[in-house]
Design a protein around this motif. Sequence first.
Motif, PDB file in Angstrom:
ATOM      1  N   THR A 237       0.844  -1.192   0.000  1.00 29.22           N
ATOM      2  CA  THR A 237       0.000   0.000   0.000  1.00 29.22           C
ATOM      3  C   THR A 237       0.880   1.244   0.000  1.00 29.22           C
ATOM      4  OG1 THR A 237      -1.679  -1.158   1.308  1.00 29.22           O
ATOM      5  CG2 THR A 237      -1.854   1.237   1.186  1.00 29.22           C
ATOM      6  N   GLU A 238       0.546   2.217  -0.883  1.00 24.66           N
ATOM      7  CA  GLU A 238       1.189   3.529  -0.841  1.00 24.66           C
ATOM      8  C   GLU A 238       0.449   4.386   0.185  1.00 24.66           C
ATOM      9  OE1 GLU A 238       2.471   7.066  -3.921  1.00 24.66           O
ATOM     10  OE2 GLU A 238       0.521   6.079  -4.183  1.00 24.66           O
ATOM     11  N   THR A 239       1.176   4.957   1.118  1.00 23.10           N
ATOM     12  CA  THR A 239       0.547   5.767   2.162  1.00 23.10           C
ATOM     13  C   THR A 239       0.689   7.264   1.925  1.00 23.10           C
ATOM     14  OG1 THR A 239       2.564   5.573   3.497  1.00 23.10           O
ATOM     15  CG2 THR A 239       0.807   3.968   3.913  1.00 23.10           C
ATOM     16  N   ASN A 240       1.762   7.696   1.256  1.00 24.45           N
ATOM     17  CA  ASN A 240       1.966   9.107   0.942  1.00 24.45           C
ATOM     18  C   ASN A 240       2.692   9.232  -0.384  1.00 24.45           C
ATOM     19  OD1 ASN A 240       1.059  10.714   3.415  1.00 24.45           O
ATOM     20  ND2 ASN A 240       2.500   9.250   4.347  1.00 24.45           N
ATOM     21  N   ASP A 241       2.205  10.151  -1.256  1.00 28.48           N
ATOM     22  CA  ASP A 241       2.813  10.376  -2.568  1.00 28.48           C
ATOM     23  C   ASP A 241       3.372  11.797  -2.612  1.00 28.48           C
ATOM     24  OD1 ASP A 241       3.453  10.760  -5.278  1.00 28.48           O
ATOM     25  OD2 ASP A 241       1.884   9.356  -5.903  1.00 28.48           O
ATOM     26  N   PHE A 242       4.671  11.905  -2.941  1.00 26.69           N
ATOM     27  CA  PHE A 242       5.325  13.211  -3.019  1.00 26.69           C
ATOM     28  C   PHE A 242       5.850  13.477  -4.429  1.00 26.69           C
ATOM     29  CE2 PHE A 242       6.120  11.458   1.294  1.00 26.69           C
ATOM     30  CZ  PHE A 242       5.287  12.320   2.004  1.00 26.69           C
ATOM     31  N   GLY A 243       5.213  12.930  -5.428  1.00 31.28           N
ATOM     32  CA  GLY A 243       5.631  13.139  -6.812  1.00 31.28           C
ATOM     33  C   GLY A 243       6.635  12.101  -7.250  1.00 31.28           C
ATOM     34  N   THR A 244       7.915  12.395  -7.052  1.00 35.77           N
ATOM     35  CA  THR A 244       8.956  11.438  -7.435  1.00 35.77           C
ATOM     36  C   THR A 244       9.438  10.606  -6.254  1.00 35.77           C
ATOM     37  OG1 THR A 244      10.665  13.121  -7.118  1.00 35.77           O
ATOM     38  CG2 THR A 244       9.762  12.861  -9.355  1.00 35.77           C
ATOM     39  N   SER A 245       8.803  10.761  -5.113  1.00 32.23           N
ATOM     40  CA  SER A 245       9.099   9.928  -3.938  1.00 32.23           C
ATOM     41  C   SER A 245       7.783   9.586  -3.252  1.00 32.23           C
ATOM     42  CB  SER A 245      10.042  10.646  -2.967  1.00 32.23           C
ATOM     43  OG  SER A 245       9.433  11.821  -2.457  1.00 32.23           O
ATOM     44  N   PHE A 246       7.836   8.628  -2.369  1.00 31.34           N
ATOM     45  CA  PHE A 246       6.612   8.185  -1.711  1.00 31.34           C
ATOM     46  C   PHE A 246       6.967   7.433  -0.432  1.00 31.34           C
ATOM     47  CE2 PHE A 246       7.985   4.450  -3.889  1.00 31.34           C
ATOM     48  CZ  PHE A 246       7.514   3.380  -3.136  1.00 31.34           C
ATOM     49  N   GLN A 247       5.950   7.170   0.364  1.00 28.65           N
ATOM     50  CA  GLN A 247       6.051   6.281   1.517  1.00 28.65           C
ATOM     51  C   GLN A 247       5.009   5.176   1.368  1.00 28.65           C
ATOM     52  OE1 GLN A 247       5.417   9.135   4.679  1.00 28.65           O
ATOM     53  NE2 GLN A 247       7.618   9.303   5.091  1.00 28.65           N
ATOM     54  N   GLY A 248       5.318   4.007   1.871  1.00 28.10           N
ATOM     55  CA  GLY A 248       4.391   2.889   1.748  1.00 28.10           C
ATOM     56  C   GLY A 248       4.668   1.824   2.779  1.00 28.10           C
ATOM     57  N   GLU A 249       3.917   0.748   2.703  1.00 30.70           N
ATOM     58  CA  GLU A 249       4.116  -0.361   3.623  1.00 30.70           C
ATOM     59  C   GLU A 249       3.774  -1.673   2.945  1.00 30.70           C
ATOM     60  OE1 GLU A 249       1.576   0.643   6.915  1.00 30.70           O
ATOM     61  OE2 GLU A 249      -0.199  -0.254   5.981  1.00 30.70           O
ATOM     62  N   ILE A 250       4.452  -2.701   3.399  1.00 31.19           N
ATOM     63  CA  ILE A 250       4.194  -4.072   2.940  1.00 31.19           C
ATOM     64  C   ILE A 250       3.713  -4.869   4.135  1.00 31.19           C
ATOM     65  CG2 ILE A 250       5.171  -6.169   1.937  1.00 31.19           C
ATOM     66  CD1 ILE A 250       7.283  -4.415   0.580  1.00 31.19           C
ATOM     67  N   LYS A 251       2.542  -5.484   3.999  1.00 32.74           N
ATOM     68  CA  LYS A 251       2.004  -6.331   5.061  1.00 32.74           C
ATOM     69  C   LYS A 251       2.142  -7.798   4.656  1.00 32.74           C
ATOM     70  CE  LYS A 251      -1.468  -3.060   6.811  1.00 32.74           C
ATOM     71  NZ  LYS A 251      -2.924  -2.845   7.052  1.00 32.74           N
ATOM     72  N   ILE A 252       2.722  -8.592   5.550  1.00 30.96           N
ATOM     73  CA  ILE A 252       2.839 -10.042   5.330  1.00 30.96           C
ATOM     74  C   ILE A 252       2.003 -10.725   6.403  1.00 30.96           C
ATOM     75  CG2 ILE A 252       4.393 -11.997   5.028  1.00 30.96           C
ATOM     76  CD1 ILE A 252       6.682  -9.960   4.723  1.00 30.96           C
ATOM     77  N   SER A 253       0.975 -11.430   5.990  1.00 29.36           N
ATOM     78  CA  SER A 253       0.052 -12.068   6.931  1.00 29.36           C
ATOM     79  C   SER A 253       0.224 -13.576   6.896  1.00 29.36           C
ATOM     80  CB  SER A 253      -1.401 -11.711   6.603  1.00 29.36           C
ATOM     81  OG  SER A 253      -1.613 -10.314   6.711  1.00 29.36           O
ATOM     82  N   ASN A 254       0.448 -14.161   8.034  1.00 31.55           N
ATOM     83  CA  ASN A 254       0.527 -15.614   8.187  1.00 31.55           C
ATOM     84  C   ASN A 254      -0.874 -16.134   8.481  1.00 31.55           C
ATOM     85  OD1 ASN A 254       1.020 -18.266   8.814  1.00 31.55           O
ATOM     86  ND2 ASN A 254       2.515 -17.857  10.435  1.00 31.55           N
ATOM     87  N   LEU A 255      -1.435 -16.908   7.563  1.00 30.16           N
ATOM     88  CA  LEU A 255      -2.808 -17.391   7.697  1.00 30.16           C
ATOM     89  C   LEU A 255      -2.879 -18.794   8.278  1.00 30.16           C
ATOM     90  CD1 LEU A 255      -4.137 -16.182   4.213  1.00 30.16           C
ATOM     91  CD2 LEU A 255      -4.039 -14.914   6.376  1.00 30.16           C
ATOM     92  N   THR A 256      -1.757 -19.320   8.738  1.00 29.07           N
ATOM     93  CA  THR A 256      -1.713 -20.695   9.229  1.00 29.07           C
ATOM     94  C   THR A 256      -1.541 -20.723  10.741  1.00 29.07           C
ATOM     95  OG1 THR A 256       0.700 -21.022   9.145  1.00 29.07           O
ATOM     96  CG2 THR A 256      -0.528 -21.279   7.080  1.00 29.07           C
ATOM     97  N   ASP A 257      -1.565 -21.929  11.288  1.00 32.44           N
ATOM     98  CA  ASP A 257      -1.373 -22.130  12.729  1.00 32.44           C
ATOM     99  C   ASP A 257       0.070 -22.458  13.079  1.00 32.44           C
ATOM    100  OD1 ASP A 257      -4.098 -21.722  13.228  1.00 32.44           O
ATOM    101  OD2 ASP A 257      -4.574 -23.824  12.846  1.00 32.44           O
ATOM    102  N   GLU A 258       0.976 -22.307  12.114  1.00 33.60           N
ATOM    103  CA  GLU A 258       2.391 -22.573  12.342  1.00 33.60           C
ATOM    104  C   GLU A 258       3.202 -21.311  12.051  1.00 33.60           C
ATOM    105  OE1 GLU A 258       3.557 -25.378  13.540  1.00 33.60           O
ATOM    106  OE2 GLU A 258       1.634 -26.435  13.472  1.00 33.60           O
ATOM    107  N   PRO A 259       4.297 -21.067  12.781  1.00 30.24           N
ATOM    108  CA  PRO A 259       5.127 -19.895  12.500  1.00 30.24           C
ATOM    109  C   PRO A 259       5.836 -20.024  11.155  1.00 30.24           C
ATOM    110  CG  PRO A 259       6.190 -21.307  14.130  1.00 30.24           C
ATOM    111  CD  PRO A 259       4.814 -21.866  13.918  1.00 30.24           C
TER     112      PRO A 259
END
Length: 400
Positions: free
Chosen positions: A182-204
């Motif tokens: 997901t992009e959280t902030n757009d500054f034209g030629t730069s930006f801020q964002g985040e990557i979410k990794i979700s574990n959907l299982t019962d094991e680490p």
Amino acid sequence: MVYKLLKKGISLALAFVIVLSLSCCGVGDEVLIDEITSETTSLEATESTLEENTSTEITTDEVTEKIYEYDDYTIEYNIISSGTNDQNINITISNTGKESIIGWTLKYDAGGEISDLWDGTIYKNNETEYIIRSADHNYVIEPGSSVAFGYTLTGDELAIPESIEICSKRVVKVGGYEVEFTETNDFGTSFQGEIKISNLTDEPIEAWILTFYTNFVIEELSGAKIISQYNIHYEVADQQWTTPIQPNSTVVLGLSGSKEENVQPEIKIGAYLSEIVFDDKLTSDIPDEPDISDDDDDDGIYMKPITSEDEIAYKDTGFAYVRNQILLMADDSISFDEMSDIADDMNADIVGYIDITNEYQIEFRYNVELEDLENIIDDLEQKPFIEYAALNYAFELHTD
């Protein structure tokens, strides 16, 4: 209740009459390098004794060390001291390859009871068979480096293990997780964002690495480290290898990057995870393989049987299927060894096989939810060398 496996085609239906099981394999063949024996000792008789008796030479051939060599590592086993029914053992693992050994795990028959273990942890054992994992501080063995651990071994008939090997490795994780950018902030030629990794299982998800392509350049990354970058191809991992993605939880990676103006930053090719897994099955966990004579009419066909109702699960439609298993047919261009490698890459084993039709019963080494099994099946059916893939359905037999 008695269950019987059901497959496509007449050949598949016949296959389930066979109730053979496959045993799990270890990783690589052991090469014995050296055995160091104690030198022969002799008792010198005194001059007066020599006049009465012939001198007696007492020899000992007690083995105190053994070295096992594999493609990318060696293991050295040393008996550093011993008593009547106990020994103090030191084991050294040396990385002779070019890649780091992460989350090392050993599986072997220790030949006795282990106690007072240092610089390692006992994950599982049955009698004298053990699975030993690293401690946090020696979780990684860099190329050219070594780690050691040790313990006290007790028993009536102590012997150096015939084989000790690493049973952990990195594999691509098939299903059981989601990656969202997901992009959280757009500054034209730069930006801020985040990557979410979700574990959907019962094991680490242990020692994870996330691999992806982008249309931007990462300038700063928080919550993870970049371990590899080539143009816009990235591999990132947790700051600490010993920090897994816990079951049913999400980790968030923050980033700032640069891009072309008016371009929406995105992960261009689907991101995928790899993880460290290990074979946690002891010999005692694996059923004995039934014997089939050479003149058996069903030679070339064997399937793993259902031995417990716990192996059965049910879809919402009421259909029963075997947990953690799928069935598939490969085209004639794929050999058994090649399919075995494919299964290994999925962290699975071939537990059933029909030679004449090149069909396979595949069992995963970890618990796989129904949705993930169906996703794996969908992925496999997109491969040109797979004729079909399906759940391993079962049905109940009624007997009078």
